[in-house]
Scaffold this active site. Structure first.
Site, PDB file in Angstrom:
ATOM      1  N   VAL A   9      41.993  29.994  37.329  1.00 39.40           N
ATOM      2  CA  VAL A   9      41.639  29.809  38.735  1.00 39.40           C
ATOM      3  C   VAL A   9      42.298  28.533  39.276  1.00 39.40           C
ATOM      4  CG1 VAL A   9      39.760  29.478  40.398  1.00 39.40           C
ATOM      5  CG2 VAL A   9      39.451  31.047  38.469  1.00 39.40           C
ATOM      6  N   CYS A  10      41.841  27.395  38.825  1.00 38.00           N
ATOM      7  CA  CYS A  10      42.282  26.106  39.362  1.00 38.00           C
ATOM      8  C   CYS A  10      43.766  25.856  39.139  1.00 38.00           C
ATOM      9  CB  CYS A  10      41.476  24.974  38.737  1.00 38.00           C
ATOM     10  SG  CYS A  10      39.692  25.193  38.849  1.00 38.00           S
TER      11      CYS A  10
END
Length: 207
Positions: free
Chosen positions: A116-117
């Site tokens: 995600v990040c």
């Protein structure tokens, strides 16, 4: 030579550290926590040693995600872009403008969590013409299956998957470079390369 085949140097790159926050570290199960921490510290020390522009960002650090891990701020200081809600850091105008302000098209990027990040802004940056090196061993996620899925999706989008030690070696380029010995020392400090480095120092001192 275009930006995709050009090698990393201290003059053409920027480091982006995304959401390495104390509350999110509990999600990182694909790497030994101590090893991952050493990798993150090694990457941060690399940036400090060669005076690499660095952009650090956190997602809602006042909430359960928590602040940026002290291992990063102790090395790079407390200048952090705090996002109020954007999951993909690239959608934060402040973060994106900080990258753009460096004038550099190569982004060395790491993030918690990997899928995600790290993955979302890496793919977004590539789509806008940046050459992104996703440092997967200075990132972490739930398990190795998730890591592999994220790596496949990133490479399919044109992101270069990398490790922090390979980034360091590429940037060092030559032991005789201005930062050669210092960067070798950073590698030795955070990995088992310390035995090779100690042998190198011994041989050098005997000349």
């Amino acid at each position: 030579m275009n930006k995709f085949s050009e090698t990393l140097t201290k003059d053409n790159s920027v480091l982006a550290l995304i959401d390495h926050q104390t509350g999110l570290l509990v999600s990182c199960r694909d790497l030994d926590p101590h090893l991952m921490t050493e990798n993150i510290k090694g990457l941060a020390n690399l940036a400090k040693a060669v005076n690499l522009p660095t952009v650090v960002t956190a997602s809602m650090p006042e909430g359960p995600n928590g602040p940026i891990m002290p291992e990063i701020t102790n090395i790079l200081g407390n200048e952090i872009i705090e996002r109020e809600g954007e999951i993909n850091a690239w959608k934060s105008l402040e973060f994106k403008r900080a990258i753009e302000a460096t004038g550099r098209k190569k982004i060395i990027m790491a993030g918690i969590v990997t899928d995600v990040c790290l993955m979302f802004p890496a793919i977004s940056a590539v789509a806008e013409g940046y050459d992104v090196y996703a440092v997967v061993d200075a990132s972490g996620t739930w398990n190795s299956t998730v890591t592999q899925a994220a790596m496949h999706r990133m490479t399919q989008a044109g992101v270069k998957v990398a490790t922090w030690s390979s980034v360091l070696a590429e940037m060092m380029d030559d032991w005789r470079s201005d930062h050669g010995t210092e960067l070798g020392g950073i590698l030795a400090q955070h990995t088992t390369y310390r035995w090779v480095y100690n042998s190198y120092l011994t041989a050098a001192n005997q000349k």
